[in-house]
Write a protein that holds these residues in place. Sequence first.
Motif, PDB file in Angstrom:
ATOM      1  N   VAL A  78       0.864  -1.182   0.000  1.00 43.36           N
ATOM      2  CA  VAL A  78       0.000   0.000   0.000  1.00 43.36           C
ATOM      3  C   VAL A  78       0.897   1.227   0.000  1.00 43.36           C
ATOM      4  CG1 VAL A  78      -0.137   0.144   2.541  1.00 43.36           C
ATOM      5  CG2 VAL A  78      -1.970   1.111   1.133  1.00 43.36           C
ATOM      6  N   TYR A  79       0.450   2.292  -0.677  1.00 40.10           N
ATOM      7  CA  TYR A  79       1.229   3.537  -0.724  1.00 40.10           C
ATOM      8  C   TYR A  79       0.679   4.506   0.315  1.00 40.10           C
ATOM      9  CZ  TYR A  79       3.879   7.530  -2.405  1.00 40.10           C
ATOM     10  OH  TYR A  79       4.749   8.589  -2.485  1.00 40.10           O
ATOM     11  N   ILE A  80       1.564   5.055   1.133  1.00 36.91           N
ATOM     12  CA  ILE A  80       1.193   6.023   2.164  1.00 36.91           C
ATOM     13  C   ILE A  80       1.703   7.398   1.745  1.00 36.91           C
ATOM     14  CG2 ILE A  80       1.544   6.733   4.555  1.00 36.91           C
ATOM     15  CD1 ILE A  80      -0.208   4.284   4.315  1.00 36.91           C
ATOM     16  N   SER A  81       0.800   8.362   1.648  1.00 36.82           N
ATOM     17  CA  SER A  81       1.155   9.741   1.324  1.00 36.82           C
ATOM     18  C   SER A  81       1.112  10.586   2.600  1.00 36.82           C
ATOM     19  CB  SER A  81       0.168  10.305   0.290  1.00 36.82           C
ATOM     20  OG  SER A  81       0.414  11.672   0.061  1.00 36.82           O
ATOM     21  N   VAL A  82       2.186  11.333   2.861  1.00 30.65           N
ATOM     22  CA  VAL A  82       2.259  12.206   4.035  1.00 30.65           C
ATOM     23  C   VAL A  82       2.442  13.646   3.555  1.00 30.65           C
ATOM     24  CG1 VAL A  82       3.479  12.748   6.177  1.00 30.65           C
ATOM     25  CG2 VAL A  82       3.252  10.362   5.436  1.00 30.65           C
ATOM     26  N   LYS A  83       1.526  14.508   3.931  1.00 29.57           N
ATOM     27  CA  LYS A  83       1.550  15.899   3.472  1.00 29.57           C
ATOM     28  C   LYS A  83       1.608  16.860   4.655  1.00 29.57           C
ATOM     29  CE  LYS A  83       0.948  14.789  -0.901  1.00 29.57           C
ATOM     30  NZ  LYS A  83       2.040  14.958  -1.881  1.00 29.57           N
ATOM     31  N   ASN A  84       2.065  18.063   4.366  1.00 30.45           N
ATOM     32  CA  ASN A  84       2.043  19.130   5.344  1.00 30.45           C
ATOM     33  C   ASN A  84       0.615  19.657   5.474  1.00 30.45           C
ATOM     34  OD1 ASN A  84       3.224  20.845   7.181  1.00 30.45           O
ATOM     35  ND2 ASN A  84       3.988  22.290   5.677  1.00 30.45           N
ATOM     36  N   LYS A  85       0.231  20.003   6.680  1.00 31.95           N
ATOM     37  CA  LYS A  85      -1.121  20.536   6.881  1.00 31.95           C
ATOM     38  C   LYS A  85      -1.176  21.986   6.388  1.00 31.95           C
ATOM     39  CE  LYS A  85      -3.511  19.114  10.287  1.00 31.95           C
ATOM     40  NZ  LYS A  85      -4.049  18.809  11.640  1.00 31.95           N
ATOM     41  N   VAL A  86      -2.164  22.287   5.573  1.00 27.89           N
ATOM     42  CA  VAL A  86      -2.306  23.632   5.010  1.00 27.89           C
ATOM     43  C   VAL A  86      -2.874  24.573   6.065  1.00 27.89           C
ATOM     44  CG1 VAL A  86      -3.415  25.022   3.235  1.00 27.89           C
ATOM     45  CG2 VAL A  86      -2.612  22.720   2.689  1.00 27.89           C
ATOM     46  N   ILE A  87      -2.155  25.665   6.316  1.00 24.47           N
ATOM     47  CA  ILE A  87      -2.573  26.668   7.303  1.00 24.47           C
ATOM     48  C   ILE A  87      -2.479  28.041   6.651  1.00 24.47           C
ATOM     49  CG2 ILE A  87      -2.095  27.701   9.555  1.00 24.47           C
ATOM     50  CD1 ILE A  87      -0.793  25.085  10.383  1.00 24.47           C
ATOM     51  N   ALA A  88      -3.512  28.839   6.752  1.00 27.08           N
ATOM     52  CA  ALA A  88      -3.506  30.181   6.168  1.00 27.08           C
ATOM     53  C   ALA A  88      -2.638  31.118   6.996  1.00 27.08           C
ATOM     54  CB  ALA A  88      -4.925  30.721   6.081  1.00 27.08           C
ATOM     55  N   ALA A  89      -1.945  32.024   6.328  1.00 26.31           N
ATOM     56  CA  ALA A  89      -1.108  33.004   7.025  1.00 26.31           C
ATOM     57  C   ALA A  89      -1.985  33.933   7.859  1.00 26.31           C
ATOM     58  CB  ALA A  89      -0.294  33.806   6.023  1.00 26.31           C
ATOM     59  N   PRO A  90      -1.535  34.332   9.047  1.00 30.30           N
ATOM     60  CA  PRO A  90      -2.335  35.226   9.901  1.00 30.30           C
ATOM     61  C   PRO A  90      -2.248  36.697   9.509  1.00 30.30           C
ATOM     62  CG  PRO A  90      -0.324  34.606  11.027  1.00 30.30           C
ATOM     63  CD  PRO A  90      -0.326  33.845   9.736  1.00 30.30           C
ATOM     64  N   CYS A  91      -1.535  37.007   8.417  1.00 31.11           N
ATOM     65  CA  CYS A  91      -1.464  38.394   7.950  1.00 31.11           C
ATOM     66  C   CYS A  91      -1.617  38.398   6.434  1.00 31.11           C
ATOM     67  CB  CYS A  91      -0.150  39.057   8.374  1.00 31.11           C
ATOM     68  SG  CYS A  91       1.329  38.279   7.662  1.00 31.11           S
ATOM     69  N   THR A  92      -1.905  39.571   5.872  1.00 28.57           N
ATOM     70  CA  THR A  92      -2.135  39.678   4.419  1.00 28.57           C
ATOM     71  C   THR A  92      -1.319  40.832   3.832  1.00 28.57           C
ATOM     72  OG1 THR A  92      -4.111  41.009   4.855  1.00 28.57           O
ATOM     73  CG2 THR A  92      -4.433  38.642   4.488  1.00 28.57           C
ATOM     74  N   PRO A  93      -0.015  40.701   3.738  1.00 28.59           N
ATOM     75  CA  PRO A  93       0.798  41.768   3.128  1.00 28.59           C
ATOM     76  C   PRO A  93       0.498  41.887   1.638  1.00 28.59           C
ATOM     77  CG  PRO A  93       2.151  40.130   4.294  1.00 28.59           C
ATOM     78  CD  PRO A  93       0.778  39.557   4.157  1.00 28.59           C
ATOM     79  N   SER A  94       0.868  42.998   1.063  1.00 30.71           N
ATOM     80  CA  SER A  94       0.735  43.168  -0.384  1.00 30.71           C
ATOM     81  C   SER A  94       1.730  42.255  -1.083  1.00 30.71           C
ATOM     82  CB  SER A  94       0.997  44.623  -0.784  1.00 30.71           C
ATOM     83  OG  SER A  94       0.046  45.479  -0.184  1.00 30.71           O
ATOM     84  N   ASN A  95       1.350  41.793  -2.271  1.00 34.75           N
ATOM     85  CA  ASN A  95       2.210  40.877  -3.001  1.00 34.75           C
ATOM     86  C   ASN A  95       3.509  41.569  -3.436  1.00 34.75           C
ATOM     87  OD1 ASN A  95       2.921  38.443  -4.293  1.00 34.75           O
ATOM     88  ND2 ASN A  95       2.195  39.222  -6.253  1.00 34.75           N
ATOM     89  N   ASN A  96       4.601  40.811  -3.376  1.00 31.50           N
ATOM     90  CA  ASN A  96       5.925  41.278  -3.775  1.00 31.50           C
ATOM     91  C   ASN A  96       6.341  42.553  -3.047  1.00 31.50           C
ATOM     92  OD1 ASN A  96       6.228  39.064  -5.401  1.00 31.50           O
ATOM     93  ND2 ASN A  96       5.818  40.146  -7.318  1.00 31.50           N
ATOM     94  N   THR A  97       6.136  42.519  -1.750  1.00 34.58           N
ATOM     95  CA  THR A  97       6.610  43.587  -0.863  1.00 34.58           C
ATOM     96  C   THR A  97       7.149  42.951   0.413  1.00 34.58           C
ATOM     97  OG1 THR A  97       4.503  43.876   0.317  1.00 34.58           O
ATOM     98  CG2 THR A  97       4.829  45.199  -1.674  1.00 34.58           C
ATOM     99  N   VAL A  98       8.104  43.647   1.040  1.00 33.66           N
ATOM    100  CA  VAL A  98       8.579  43.283   2.378  1.00 33.66           C
ATOM    101  C   VAL A  98       8.646  44.567   3.191  1.00 33.66           C
ATOM    102  CG1 VAL A  98      10.408  42.264   3.771  1.00 33.66           C
ATOM    103  CG2 VAL A  98       9.942  41.350   1.481  1.00 33.66           C
ATOM    104  N   SER A  99       7.971  44.561   4.326  1.00 30.75           N
ATOM    105  CA  SER A  99       7.958  45.728   5.209  1.00 30.75           C
ATOM    106  C   SER A  99       8.819  45.434   6.433  1.00 30.75           C
ATOM    107  CB  SER A  99       6.529  46.053   5.660  1.00 30.75           C
ATOM    108  OG  SER A  99       5.711  46.339   4.537  1.00 30.75           O
ATOM    109  N   PHE A 100       9.824  46.298   6.680  1.00 34.08           N
ATOM    110  CA  PHE A 100      10.720  46.146   7.824  1.00 34.08           C
ATOM    111  C   PHE A 100      10.375  47.166   8.907  1.00 34.08           C
ATOM    112  CE2 PHE A 100      13.133  44.629   4.137  1.00 34.08           C
ATOM    113  CZ  PHE A 100      13.663  43.429   4.604  1.00 34.08           C
ATOM    114  N   SER A 101      10.788  46.869  10.123  1.00 34.77           N
ATOM    115  CA  SER A 101      10.520  47.793  11.225  1.00 34.77           C
ATOM    116  C   SER A 101      11.595  48.859  11.377  1.00 34.77           C
ATOM    117  CB  SER A 101      10.385  47.014  12.544  1.00 34.77           C
ATOM    118  OG  SER A 101      11.602  46.335  12.852  1.00 34.77           O
ATOM    119  N   SER A 102      12.829  48.590  10.902  1.00 36.34           N
ATOM    120  CA  SER A 102      13.907  49.550  11.158  1.00 36.34           C
ATOM    121  C   SER A 102      14.856  49.750   9.989  1.00 36.34           C
ATOM    122  CB  SER A 102      14.724  49.100  12.381  1.00 36.34           C
ATOM    123  OG  SER A 102      15.274  47.809  12.183  1.00 36.34           O
TER     124      SER A 102
END
Length: 255
Positions: free
Chosen positions: A108-132
């Motif tokens: 029998v074949y056993i498939s093991v996957k990562n559990k899908v979890i939504a990110a808790p924040c929604t930044p704009s695409n192709n941006t990185v915001s730094f604090s300092s």
Amino acid sequence: MTRRLPVPLVLLIFTLAGGCKKSQSTDNCAQIPLVKITGAKSSYFVGDTIKLGTSITPLGLYSWRTTNSPNDISSTDGVFIPSCTKYDEGWYYLAVSYPDCVSHFDSVYISVKNKVIAAPCTPSNNTVSFSSIPNISFGSCNWGLDPSWNRKDLSANTSYGYPNFNIYFNPYWNDKEPEDGAYNISPSMAFDQNDLYTIFISSTYQSIYFQSGSGKVYISHVGGKLRATFCEVSFSGDLGGSPYTTTASGMLTAP
């Protein structure tokens, strides 16, 4: 004086004993071809329990192997893995045998996957915001194998004087598309090979090489393209003196 059993009675005893043994062996030989692996699900999440058994349990010898192990993982009528990892994915092979019987095999074949979890924040695409340090915004990312580190790298390089940004994946994914789900952030390029869902992040600004601390990166696919989202991840770096620190949130999508 020692008493001896009559010869006919001795022959009868051996005949009955031999007959019972032959009957037991014949019964096992009839059951062995009917054995099937039971309890398998089509897919498991990392951390789930894998518990395999057999449809019937004849008196026999059991041997369980997988594509990931050259040695037997069980010699009983079942397999029990309390907290599975990606390494437990693959084919599971069962061999059942008994003296004077034809061996029987099932798999029998056993498939093991990562559990899908939504990110808790929604930044704009192709941006990185730094604090300092300065924020960055870019038209597109780079996605491919970085030959310097032999790692898949999702990166952003912006104009001179602004930070660059690199997300390196565990080398397990060098020849595979990373799965969706939450990935742990590694403190260095020396990834924990027991945890294939790990990522290392770095950013360089004014010759300061910032490295990510602990946290999560949330991998998803949008329109078939890989996307990495992270929220308030801490970074630190230095120039030989006191450390510089910053936090970053962002979203990078492969071209």
